[in-house]
Design an enzyme around this catalytic site. Sequence first.
Site, PDB file in Angstrom:
ATOM      1  N   GLY D  28       0.947  -1.164   0.027  1.00  0.00           N
ATOM      2  CA  GLY D  28      -0.053   0.003   0.015  1.00  0.00           C
ATOM      3  C   GLY D  28       0.868   1.373   0.058  1.00  0.00           C
ATOM      4  O   GLY D  28       1.975   1.396   0.637  1.00  0.00           O
ATOM      5  N   SER D  45       9.882   2.551  -1.137  1.00  0.00           N
ATOM      6  CA  SER D  45       9.484   0.820  -1.377  1.00  0.00           C
ATOM      7  C   SER D  45       9.910   0.376   0.003  1.00  0.00           C
ATOM      8  O   SER D  45      11.081   0.347   0.418  1.00  0.00           O
ATOM      9  CB  SER D  45      10.627   0.502  -2.591  1.00  0.00           C
ATOM     10  N   GLY D  46       8.939  -0.368   0.453  1.00  0.00           N
ATOM     11  CA  GLY D  46       9.310  -1.377   1.696  1.00  0.00           C
ATOM     12  C   GLY D  46       9.737  -0.837   2.752  1.00  0.00           C
ATOM     13  O   GLY D  46      10.373  -1.676   3.893  1.00  0.00           O
ATOM     14  N   SER D  75       8.346   3.531  -4.235  1.00  0.00           N
ATOM     15  CA  SER D  75       7.626   2.642  -4.120  1.00  0.00           C
ATOM     16  C   SER D  75       7.725   1.762  -5.420  1.00  0.00           C
ATOM     17  O   SER D  75       7.952   2.680  -6.730  1.00  0.00           O
ATOM     18  CB  SER D  75       6.090   3.141  -4.148  1.00  0.00           C
ATOM     19  N   SER D  76       7.721   0.547  -5.543  1.00  0.00           N
ATOM     20  CA  SER D  76       7.973  -0.234  -6.854  1.00  0.00           C
ATOM     21  C   SER D  76       6.531   0.064  -7.794  1.00  0.00           C
ATOM     22  O   SER D  76       6.498  -0.015  -8.997  1.00  0.00           O
ATOM     23  CB  SER D  76       7.903  -1.688  -6.804  1.00  0.00           C
ATOM     24  N   ASP D 120     -22.594   8.452  -3.130  1.00  0.00           N
ATOM     25  CA  ASP D 120     -21.990   9.988  -2.419  1.00  0.00           C
ATOM     26  C   ASP D 120     -20.453   9.996  -2.899  1.00  0.00           C
ATOM     27  O   ASP D 120     -20.020  11.040  -2.816  1.00  0.00           O
ATOM     28  CB  ASP D 120     -22.005   9.734  -1.036  1.00  0.00           C
ATOM     29  N   TYR D 229     -24.477  19.239   1.178  1.00  0.00           N
ATOM     30  CA  TYR D 229     -23.988  18.741   2.268  1.00  0.00           C
ATOM     31  C   TYR D 229     -22.974  19.200   3.033  1.00  0.00           C
ATOM     32  O   TYR D 229     -22.005  19.799   2.273  1.00  0.00           O
ATOM     33  CB  TYR D 229     -23.516  17.165   1.637  1.00  0.00           C
TER      34      TYR D 229
END
Lengths: 236, 236, 236, 236
Positions: D28, D45-46, D75-76, D120, D229
């Site tokens: 993630g 990454s990692g 990140s990869s 929504d 809203y």
Amino acid sequence: MVAEALRERVCRANVALAASGLVLETFGNVSGADHDAGLMAIKPSGVPYDTLTPPDIVLVAIESGDLVDSALRPSSDTPTHLELYRAFRCGGIVHTHSKYATAFAQARAPIRCLGTTHADYFRGDVPVTRPMTEAEVAGEYERHTGLVIVETIRTLGLSPSDVPAALVANHGPFVWADDPAHAVETARVLEYLAEVNLAARLINPDEPAPDRFLIDRHYLRKHGARAYYGQKPRAS
Amino acid sequence: MVAEALRERVCRANVALAASGLVLETFGNVSGADHDAGLMAIKPSGVPYDTLTPPDIVLVAIESGDLVDSALRPSSDTPTHLELYRAFRCGGIVHTHSKYATAFAQARAPIRCLGTTHADYFRGDVPVTRPMTEAEVAGEYERHTGLVIVETIRTLGLSPSDVPAALVANHGPFVWADDPAHAVETARVLEYLAEVNLAARLINPDEPAPDRFLIDRHYLRKHGARAYYGQKPRAS
Amino acid sequence: MVAEALRERVCRANVALAASGLVLETFGNVSGADHDAGLMAIKPSGVPYDTLTPPDIVLVAIESGDLVDSALRPSSDTPTHLELYRAFRCGGIVHTHSKYATAFAQARAPIRCLGTTHADYFRGDVPVTRPMTEAEVAGEYERHTGLVIVETIRTLGLSPSDVPAALVANHGPFVWADDPAHAVETARVLEYLAEVNLAARLINPDEPAPDRFLIDRHYLRKHGARAYYGQKPRAS
Amino acid sequence: MVAEALRERVCRANVALAASGLVLETFGNVSGADHDAGLMAIKPSGVPYDTLTPPDIVLVAIESGDLVDSALRPSSDTPTHLELYRAFRCGGIVHTHSKYATAFAQARAPIRCLGTTHADYFRGDVPVTRPMTEAEVAGEYERHTGLVIVETIRTLGLSPSDVPAALVANHGPFVWADDPAHAVETARVLEYLAEVNLAARLINPDEPAPDRFLIDRHYLRKHGARAYYGQKPRAS
């Protein structure tokens, strides 16, 4: 004084709702009513629960729908709450998008009464409304959401105090009670019932309903004149 | 002295039950028995777990069902517990509305023995009672709830210590053990077994049961004279 | 010195396992091996995780199975761990009764490789053993549990480092890795994969498997000489 | 200055992502873009989330893909994020392996719009990509992952701001928004929607979709010129 006490109770119930894990982001709201004063108090729209204080709670006149002494916008669901107070004269209302109750609403399936825990809170199935029409959605949508709940309870011949909740089709649950704190408790129980109901269906799609006499026994064990659950009220 | 020690243990087990996440609102209760003293101690009805102290625990004479030296009302499930103590002579009983065990009770399906974890606690399926009759429900309902559990265990020819739990149809699980703390542990394991059982059914509706010799091996690894799980009791 | 370092690492990994939520009561255990010293270190049987300290960890000679300098009984699963160390020469092993992986074991269904997260850890399906025979269960049951895992990996022609886990039929998962901490990480991921796998099956019973080239790409992105995930080891 | 503010926001959003429970191990990542400066900032990454500080966040030039003033590997998934920023000109992107959204990706099933909560945030179903070809996977795999998302949104004729997410087949969800914090919120909601969607399917496999006018009403209640809203932006 009445207004401040109501704001205080409604604020506390909104905080309890957030702590219950039933709300997603800022979805969900609790309101409370003082019918003698003709007032409803409700969560402001889109305000995070963790910063909510009693003065943020919005006061609305139940009959006219006018704002009373409030700086913030009320929840966009305010017209729904007002219709329920007018029809059911209850003291507290909760709306959530809690997962399992919402799944039943999306599936347009009632939460069937399959056991004694259900019967302790609801004297029968929790119904789902019909889908709303284009005219209802295009116009005063939130007001019609309340009206379709009232229509559902009345069409099925239910007492709103015996069955204090309904699922709005493709939307989610509305729950009512005598006060805001009990409405939050009932919303928590409704979510539990929905989750257990789905598991029971998966175990046995025929889901055998309990006999009517078992439902009534449990409902009446906790409600009404012959209730014998809990401690007796103290005689002073 | 005996009574105070029992109240203390039962109070602690009720607090452990609440911490386990198995109870909804004030549903659920733990009791314990001292058969030599002829006493059962049980949670008072409708009292929240977080304020519970040993003096709140209600003492009841097992044989007569009379209250002993107690100010609060006992759990409304008291007559159920009494019937189980009379029939099984166990030392602790737990009743919950835990989600998955309750779902099996609502589906009127036994929790089948599908694996070694089940066999570590229960030497076979956890059975479900027949539905109760109108006469049973109308009269001494809670007492008949206990009687129908005893009937279920006896009709199936089970030993109550080999299979220390049953699901009451459309209601929920009752679990018993040699003392209140073990009953709470067994209730936690039962809920885990019910959840895993449902997942296994969804993966493979044919749910292949383990061989009888595997069930017995696991059950006897933890129970009885040749148990070899855990540390040896210290020789003093 | 070697023994103390191993005990320390195994103790820490057992505590991490308990914190992961994968274990029920005292079920589950982590071991570690130092093949040069010929030693395995493993959790003692039936001891709660929260009181575990390095001196409690039991040392066992991998080849002979003899206890080395230890007061407590080792986990009853010790003979299973020993067979896996002898066959796979791995550095850490975890056994749990985690819910979803256990459900697949009870359903006797492999955890199929359905996505890239699976392929990041396992280069294909996680297999399930055949049921054990009455002779295997009656005799050295725990040793045969290890042998049936080794048989499963070998019969399927799998590399134990490419597919570092197996489900024992009607029992639960065993996971291995180069050290105890990685075995705990892999056990956590296996449980996640099992849960996601069941959900994917329920959404689409045809569960379309990814192409082999996608599995290999993801597996090799994290493993082996051309891995490019994470930070490069520092050149000193 | 711009770069530091971006790193700060992206770091905070990555920490929020980890706190959301959507990530497994180090899977993630969140990125953010400043299109005026031509810069993207992304998680290294990692690297574990709990030690992440703003200087760890990697800066990449959106057009060239070159690293800017950064010591760690990005990140990869960086080439995926770059393609999405180039095509959609959004301000934040989140990639997770969250359980239910990943299950839909593995089942290659869109997350259908079944209710108002979905509407929504997403004005219709959240689509799933086609499986990638062997050539796409063998070559610049992560870049092609981004391209296949863009292809999916365009082929279906969707507006990337109306439907700000897609599921990569057999992989998982990518979500985008105007800034990193909103992308994290949208990823949380997507996971909720996926979970509720599966439950609704299990309750009623026919899963009746809401009418188009209800979807539009809810989407437009929160988005665009006539949104009503939340609280009105303060006029300064």
